[in-house]
Design a protein around this motif. Structure first.
Motif, PDB file in Angstrom:
ATOM      1  N   ASP A   1       0.407  -1.205  -0.524  1.00 19.75           N
ATOM      2  CA  ASP A   1       0.107   0.143   0.163  1.00 19.75           C
ATOM      3  C   ASP A   1       0.952   1.689  -0.247  1.00 19.75           C
ATOM      4  O   ASP A   1       0.510   2.335  -0.229  1.00 19.75           O
ATOM      5  CB  ASP A   1      -0.836   0.510   0.986  1.00 19.75           C
ATOM      6  N   ASN A   2       2.011   1.781   0.622  1.00 18.02           N
ATOM      7  CA  ASN A   2       3.245   2.026   0.453  1.00 18.02           C
ATOM      8  C   ASN A   2       3.528   2.717  -0.488  1.00 18.02           C
ATOM      9  O   ASN A   2       4.056   1.231  -1.370  1.00 18.02           O
ATOM     10  CB  ASN A   2       4.146   2.196   1.525  1.00 18.02           C
ATOM     11  N   ILE A   3       3.704   3.870  -1.601  1.00 18.81           N
ATOM     12  CA  ILE A   3       4.113   4.353  -2.890  1.00 18.81           C
ATOM     13  C   ILE A   3       4.898   4.502  -2.351  1.00 18.81           C
ATOM     14  O   ILE A   3       5.314   6.045  -2.458  1.00 18.81           O
ATOM     15  CB  ILE A   3       3.180   4.772  -3.761  1.00 18.81           C
ATOM     16  N   ARG A 107      -6.928  13.779  -5.925  1.00 15.70           N
ATOM     17  CA  ARG A 107      -6.664  12.890  -6.973  1.00 15.70           C
ATOM     18  C   ARG A 107      -6.804  12.879  -7.932  1.00 15.70           C
ATOM     19  O   ARG A 107      -6.468  12.086  -9.044  1.00 15.70           O
ATOM     20  CB  ARG A 107      -7.543  11.621  -6.477  1.00 15.70           C
ATOM     21  N   GLY A 139       5.024   5.710   4.509  1.00 19.88           N
ATOM     22  CA  GLY A 139       4.080   6.807   3.453  1.00 19.88           C
ATOM     23  C   GLY A 139       2.498   7.596   3.621  1.00 19.88           C
ATOM     24  O   GLY A 139       2.517   7.518   5.062  1.00 19.88           O
ATOM     25  N   PRO A 142      -2.854   4.266   2.027  1.00 18.22           N
ATOM     26  CA  PRO A 142      -3.148   2.950   1.464  1.00 18.22           C
ATOM     27  C   PRO A 142      -5.058   4.761   0.544  1.00 18.22           C
ATOM     28  O   PRO A 142      -5.259   4.283  -0.148  1.00 18.22           O
ATOM     29  CB  PRO A 142      -4.264   1.764   1.297  1.00 18.22           C
ATOM     30  N   ARG A 143      -5.496   5.174   1.147  1.00 16.95           N
ATOM     31  CA  ARG A 143      -6.370   5.903   0.988  1.00 16.95           C
ATOM     32  C   ARG A 143      -5.862   7.086   0.679  1.00 16.95           C
ATOM     33  O   ARG A 143      -6.557   8.258  -0.252  1.00 16.95           O
ATOM     34  CB  ARG A 143      -7.464   6.597   2.064  1.00 16.95           C
ATOM     35  N   ASN A 145      -2.889   7.233  -1.867  1.00 13.12           N
ATOM     36  CA  ASN A 145      -1.747   6.391  -2.788  1.00 13.12           C
ATOM     37  C   ASN A 145      -1.621   6.930  -3.954  1.00 13.12           C
ATOM     38  O   ASN A 145      -0.821   6.120  -4.805  1.00 13.12           O
ATOM     39  CB  ASN A 145      -2.887   4.590  -2.788  1.00 13.12           C
ATOM     40  N   ARG A 148       3.211  10.617  -3.833  1.00 11.17           N
ATOM     41  CA  ARG A 148       4.565   9.166  -3.308  1.00 11.17           C
ATOM     42  C   ARG A 148       5.331   9.790  -3.025  1.00 11.17           C
ATOM     43  O   ARG A 148       5.887  10.984  -3.823  1.00 11.17           O
ATOM     44  CB  ARG A 148       4.576   8.946  -4.650  1.00 11.17           C
TER      45      ARG A 148
END
Length: 166
Positions: A1-3, A107, A139, A142-143, A145, A148
Motif C-alpha cells: 500500500d505504501n508507494i 486525486r 508513507g 492506502p487512502r 495512494n 508518492r
C-alpha cells in the motif's frame, strides 16, 4: 500500500542530480504534480538538517502547492493546540494526512510526488529514528495512494533497515 521509491547509492553517484531532474520533469510533464521537494543538508545551508522540522516543512510546501491543501492545513493548525507535543507520526496524521483526505477531488488531477533528497544528511539520533520509523517508511497510506514519496540517500544502516523491505 505504501508507494515509496528509495533511490540509494554512494556519495557522488548522482542521486541529487537525478532528484532535481525528476522534479523538473514532473513539473513540466502532463499530469504529474510535484507537491514538495525537501532537501536535507548536513550543514543546513541549502536545505534543512533537523528531522523534527520535516512534517511542518512538508505541510508548508504542500500548502504552497495547492490552495485547497493550504486551507485544510490552516484549519488543522487552528484546531490543534498540542502539535508540538505530538509524535512525528501524530503530527504527520494531523497536519498532512487528515487535511489531504479532506480535500475534494485532489486525486482527479493525477499523482502527486513528494521528493526527499539526502535523507542521510539529516541529523542522526532519536528524532531521525522516529522520522524514519513513523513517517517515511509508512508513507501516506492506502487512502492517499496517489501521493508518492521519492527518497534519496546513501545506504546508512538505519535508513536501509527501514526502507529496504519496501
Amino acid at each position: 500500500d505504501n508507494i515509496i521509491l528509495w533511490l540509494t547509492g554512494p556519495l557522488g553517484s548522482g542521486k541529487t542530480t537525478l532528484a532535481f531532474s525528476v522534479a523538473e520533469n514532473i513539473s513540466t510533464i502532463g499530469r504529474g504534480r510535484l507537491g514538495a521537494f525537501i532537501l536535507f543538508r548536513r550543514d543546513g545551508a541549502l536545505g534543512m538538517r533537523d528531522p523534527k522540522r520535516f512534517v511542518t516543512t512538508l505541510a508548508y510546501k504542500l500548502a504552497q502547492f495547492d490552495d485547497r491543501i493550504g486551507d485544510s492545513i490552516t484549519k488543522a493548525v487552528e484546531k490543534s493546540h498540542d502539535l508540538e507535543m505530538l509524535t512525528p507520526h501524530g503530527q504527520f496524521q494531523r497536519l498532512i494526512v487528515e487535511p489531504l483526505l479532506s480535500v475534494e477531488g485532489l486525486r482527479d488531477r493525477g499523482p502527486i510526488m513528494v521528493l526527499v533528497d539526502a535523507l542521510d544528511e539529516c541529523a542522526q539520533g532519536p528524532a531521525r529514528e522516529l522520522l524514519l520509523n513513523d513517517v517515511i517508511s509508512k508513507g501516506f497510506g492506502p487512502r492517499l495512494n496517489f501521493i508518492r514519496f521519492m527518497v534519496t540517500s546513501r545506504p546508512t544502516p538505519d535508513i536501509s533497515e527501514q526502507l529496504s523491505p519496501l
